[in-house]
Design a protein around this motif. Structure first.
Motif, PDB file in Angstrom:
ATOM      1  N   LYS A   1      65.091  29.549  66.279  1.00  0.00           N
ATOM      2  CA  LYS A   1      66.208  30.407  66.664  1.00  0.00           C
ATOM      3  C   LYS A   1      65.962  31.816  66.172  1.00  0.00           C
ATOM      4  N   ARG A   2      66.427  32.756  66.944  1.00  0.00           N
ATOM      5  CA  ARG A   2      66.304  34.174  66.584  1.00  0.00           C
ATOM      6  C   ARG A   2      67.600  34.892  66.922  1.00  0.00           C
ATOM      7  N   VAL A   3      67.788  36.064  66.362  1.00  0.00           N
ATOM      8  CA  VAL A   3      68.887  36.947  66.742  1.00  0.00           C
ATOM      9  C   VAL A   3      68.270  38.276  67.145  1.00  0.00           C
ATOM     10  N   ASN A   4      68.476  38.686  68.388  1.00  0.00           N
ATOM     11  CA  ASN A   4      67.893  39.914  68.909  1.00  0.00           C
ATOM     12  C   ASN A   4      69.006  40.859  69.334  1.00  0.00           C
ATOM     13  N   LYS A   5      69.159  41.958  68.602  1.00  0.00           N
ATOM     14  CA  LYS A   5      70.201  42.950  68.888  1.00  0.00           C
ATOM     15  C   LYS A   5      71.583  42.313  68.951  1.00  0.00           C
TER      16      LYS A   5
ATOM     17  N   TYR B   1      66.426  32.145  71.423  1.00  0.00           N
ATOM     18  CA  TYR B   1      65.369  31.224  71.039  1.00  0.00           C
ATOM     19  C   TYR B   1      64.032  31.932  71.232  1.00  0.00           C
ATOM     20  N   GLU B   2      63.095  31.634  70.353  1.00  0.00           N
ATOM     21  CA  GLU B   2      61.707  32.043  70.594  1.00  0.00           C
ATOM     22  C   GLU B   2      61.039  30.903  71.348  1.00  0.00           C
ATOM     23  N   ILE B   3      60.439  31.221  72.504  1.00  0.00           N
ATOM     24  CA  ILE B   3      59.971  30.198  73.431  1.00  0.00           C
ATOM     25  C   ILE B   3      58.461  30.304  73.647  1.00  0.00           C
ATOM     26  N   LYS B   4      57.800  29.135  73.694  1.00  0.00           N
ATOM     27  CA  LYS B   4      56.408  29.057  74.135  1.00  0.00           C
ATOM     28  C   LYS B   4      56.377  28.615  75.595  1.00  0.00           C
ATOM     29  N   TRP B   5      55.418  29.184  76.359  1.00  0.00           N
ATOM     30  CA  TRP B   5      55.311  28.885  77.780  1.00  0.00           C
ATOM     31  C   TRP B   5      53.912  28.376  78.104  1.00  0.00           C
TER      32      TRP B   5
ATOM     33  N   ILE C   1      61.276  36.098  73.566  1.00  0.00           N
ATOM     34  CA  ILE C   1      62.593  35.916  72.953  1.00  0.00           C
ATOM     35  C   ILE C   1      63.630  35.894  74.071  1.00  0.00           C
ATOM     36  N   GLU C   2      64.352  34.786  74.202  1.00  0.00           N
ATOM     37  CA  GLU C   2      65.283  34.609  75.310  1.00  0.00           C
ATOM     38  C   GLU C   2      66.682  34.267  74.808  1.00  0.00           C
ATOM     39  N   PRO C   3      67.730  34.777  75.464  1.00  0.00           N
ATOM     40  CA  PRO C   3      69.102  34.421  75.081  1.00  0.00           C
ATOM     41  C   PRO C   3      69.326  32.909  75.169  1.00  0.00           C
ATOM     42  N   GLN C   4      70.040  32.366  74.206  1.00  0.00           N
ATOM     43  CA  GLN C   4      70.280  30.931  74.196  1.00  0.00           C
ATOM     44  C   GLN C   4      70.995  30.467  75.462  1.00  0.00           C
ATOM     45  N   THR C   5      71.911  31.288  75.984  1.00  0.00           N
ATOM     46  CA  THR C   5      72.650  30.897  77.190  1.00  0.00           C
ATOM     47  C   THR C   5      71.723  30.764  78.389  1.00  0.00           C
ATOM     48  N   ALA C   6      70.709  31.663  78.478  1.00  0.00           N
ATOM     49  CA  ALA C   6      69.777  31.603  79.596  1.00  0.00           C
ATOM     50  C   ALA C   6      68.880  30.369  79.504  1.00  0.00           C
ATOM     51  N   VAL C   7      68.428  30.043  78.301  1.00  0.00           N
ATOM     52  CA  VAL C   7      67.594  28.857  78.112  1.00  0.00           C
ATOM     53  C   VAL C   7      68.404  27.595  78.399  1.00  0.00           C
ATOM     54  N   GLN C   8      69.641  27.578  77.955  1.00  0.00           N
ATOM     55  CA  GLN C   8      70.523  26.439  78.198  1.00  0.00           C
ATOM     56  C   GLN C   8      70.714  26.197  79.691  1.00  0.00           C
ATOM     57  N   ARG C   9      70.784  27.270  80.459  1.00  0.00           N
ATOM     58  CA  ARG C   9      71.003  27.146  81.900  1.00  0.00           C
ATOM     59  C   ARG C   9      69.823  26.462  82.586  1.00  0.00           C
ATOM     60  N   ARG C  10      68.601  26.798  82.203  1.00  0.00           N
ATOM     61  CA  ARG C  10      67.427  26.268  82.883  1.00  0.00           C
ATOM     62  C   ARG C  10      66.918  24.968  82.253  1.00  0.00           C
ATOM     63  N   TYR C  11      67.097  24.839  80.928  1.00  0.00           N
ATOM     64  CA  TYR C  11      66.559  23.672  80.223  1.00  0.00           C
ATOM     65  C   TYR C  11      67.640  23.024  79.348  1.00  0.00           C
ATOM     66  N   PRO C  12      68.691  22.493  79.933  1.00  0.00           N
ATOM     67  CA  PRO C  12      69.785  21.930  79.131  1.00  0.00           C
ATOM     68  C   PRO C  12      69.371  20.733  78.289  1.00  0.00           C
ATOM     69  N   ASN C  13      68.533  19.844  78.823  1.00  0.00           N
ATOM     70  CA  ASN C  13      68.119  18.650  78.079  1.00  0.00           C
ATOM     71  C   ASN C  13      67.261  19.014  76.881  1.00  0.00           C
ATOM     72  N   GLU C  14      66.315  19.934  77.093  1.00  0.00           N
ATOM     73  CA  GLU C  14      65.427  20.346  76.008  1.00  0.00           C
ATOM     74  C   GLU C  14      66.209  21.036  74.884  1.00  0.00           C
ATOM     75  N   VAL C  15      67.176  21.849  75.265  1.00  0.00           N
ATOM     76  CA  VAL C  15      68.009  22.520  74.259  1.00  0.00           C
ATOM     77  C   VAL C  15      68.823  21.497  73.483  1.00  0.00           C
ATOM     78  N   SER C  16      69.369  20.494  74.194  1.00  0.00           N
ATOM     79  CA  SER C  16      70.163  19.456  73.536  1.00  0.00           C
ATOM     80  C   SER C  16      69.333  18.684  72.524  1.00  0.00           C
ATOM     81  N   ILE C  17      68.104  18.330  72.901  1.00  0.00           N
ATOM     82  CA  ILE C  17      67.208  17.611  71.991  1.00  0.00           C
ATOM     83  C   ILE C  17      66.872  18.469  70.774  1.00  0.00           C
ATOM     84  N   TYR C  18      66.562  19.752  71.023  1.00  0.00           N
ATOM     85  CA  TYR C  18      66.233  20.662  69.921  1.00  0.00           C
ATOM     86  C   TYR C  18      67.407  20.787  68.953  1.00  0.00           C
TER      87      TYR C  18
END
Length: 473
Positions: A347-351, A356-360, A368-385
């Motif tokens: 987890k990170r805080v940017n401004k 989240y800091e994400i590997k691709w 570095i991506e907003p948690q809401t944006a990651v949740q939208r595309r990868y809800p299961n992965e965020v839930s597991i994390y």
């Protein structure tokens, strides 16, 4: 450019706004303004094509805060502006006779258009000046506001204008709302057009000789916005005003001021210029435009950056990848971006935004991506994390509590194993004499029952130092 002194007139109603407040807004941008800014900057000559570099970073900033930019490019300049353009191009030289095409600006615009297309950003050409189409898009609700340094946009009908764009740090911008201008300054669109006729603008640089901003505004404030242009048109043939001009004794201060301006204005036989009025009020047909961000092309950008910006491949990927990943998270419902999240690093805080800091896959660089944006595309992965990290926190908490309880148990057992009793005689470390012992010795306690009064009468302090020393040793 624009209307002379208009920005200084509007300064009292300007509001400085953090750039992130453009999140969720469609923004029209006068491209030529950004190009000219970059061309006029004193920049490091080692950076090739500074106007492209600045365009990339400014546009990236807007996209990453969640704004949707629409760039408007200049078309053919109005004939009214020919004299101004000639003067700008030739400086003190004699004006050229052939048609002005602004070849250099057109060439720069083409390169900018290519870059913006690679970034997935919409570009549209105006029939004439870019600020005209920007204003039309704003007036018709296609964009929420327009970014420009040209005050002419108000005269074309713009309602919200963003000026002094600053992307450094957290970023900021100055906001001018026409509603606030009308309410607080009593200046509407027609009064601005009248001001351009009196004080000068891009289409008539001189205006009326001898009439300044303060004098013009003082006069215009006495009129309603919807009648001001007809008032100027009727200056030559207004019977009432002509009559008032003859009757000097009955003239009010307002009439005197108007007559003073009128007498100077009508010396110009073409005043007021209907061509200038029509330029600002005429609404040409404009192309259909929609606010959207399409898939950025990272491979094309790498090639573009190598040739036009002289960037190394790794640097180009590092700067462009956040655009691709953000588009993927927000819009890639069909997974067209050829990119997938492989891991949430931490987890990170940017401004001030939780991220989240994400590997691709395919890229070694993280983003570095907003948690809401990651949740939208990868809800299961965020839930597991989140579940894993919640369980980890609970385990650590229980472990700390267990260690604490174990230490407490050891102390308790130590107390229990010690012989803290009294041997009749002199007290020792294991023969501690306390208040209760004294009661027993004196025969005050014959059974196991004690009352509160027994202790209230006791004045002997219980000394725990010998007990503690016994535990230690």
């Amino acid at each position: 450019m624009g209307v002379k002194s208009l920005w200084s007139l509007l300064t009292p109603v300007a509001e400085k706004m953090p750039l992130w407040e453009l999140h969720g807004k469609a923004v029209g941008i006068d491209l030529s303004g950004w190009v000219c800014d970059s061309e006029n900057l004193n920049h490091n000559i080692s950076q090739k094509n500074m106007y492209l570099r600045n365009l990339f970073f400014r546009t990236s900033t807007l996209l990453l805060i969640g704004a949707i930019p629409i760039f408007v490019l200049d078309g053919e300049p109005p004939l009214l502006k020919k004299g101004v353009i000639e003067k700008r191009i030739n400086g003190n030289k004699a004006p050229i006779k052939n048609n002005i095409t602004r070849k250099r600006l057109n060439s720069l615009q083409k390169q900018c258009e290519l870059l913006l297309n690679i970034m997935g950003v919409t570009c549209v050409y105006s029939h004439g000046e870019a600020e005209q189409l920007c204003a039309i898009l704003n007036k018709n609700g296609i964009v929420n506001g327009i970014i420009t340094q040209d005050s002419d946009c108000f005269l074309y009908g713009a309602r919200v204008v963003y000026r002094n764009f600053n992307a450094s740090g957290n970023g900021s911008i100055d906001v001018y709302c026409m509603e606030s201008i009308e309410q607080n300054l009593n200046i509407g669109r027609n009064k601005m057009i009248a001001l351009s006729l009196l004080c000068g603008c891009d289409y008539d640089e001189k205006g009326v000789m001898g009439v300044g901003k303060d004098t013009a505004i003082k006069f215009l404030q006495t009129l309603d916005d919807d009648v001001v242009l007809d008032r100027l048109r009727n200056w030559r043939n207004d019977p009432g005003l002509n009559s008032a001009a003859m009757d000097i004794k009955s003239q009010t201060d307002e009439i005197k001021l108007e007559l003073k301006i009128r007498n100077k204005a009508i010396e110009n036989q073409s005043f007021p210029s209907e061509a200038v009025i029509e330029e600002f009020l005429n609404v040409p047909n404009y192309p259909e435009v929609s606010a959207k961000w399409i898939l950025p092309d990272i491979n094309s950008f790498i090639k573009f950056a190598l040739t036009k910006l002289c960037w190394e491949r790794e640097y180009a990927i590092d700067k462009f990848l956040p655009l691709l990943t953000r588009w993927h998270l927000m819009y890639d419902d069909k997974f067209q971006a050829n990119i997938l999240m492989t891991e949430i690093v931490k987890k990170r805080v940017n401004k001030g935004i939780k991220c989240y800091e994400i590997k691709w896959n395919n890229y070694e660089i993280t983003s570095i991506e907003p948690q809401t944006a990651v949740q939208r595309r990868y809800p299961n992965e965020v839930s597991i994390y989140e579940d894993m990290h919640t369980s980890s926190r609970i385990f650590k908490t229980k472990k700390k509590i267990t260690i604490h309880d174990s230490n407490l148990l050891d102390i308790t057992n130590t107390f229990s194993s010690m012989n803290i009793s009294k041997k009749h005689g002199k007290p020792t470390k294991k023969n501690v004499q306390g208040p209760l012992d004294q009661f027993i010795m004196k025969g005050k306690v014959k059974d196991d029952s004690l009352t509160l009064s027994d202790f209230e009468c006791d004045t002997v302090d219980l000394d725990m130092s010998d007990i503690i020393n016994g535990i230690i040793t």
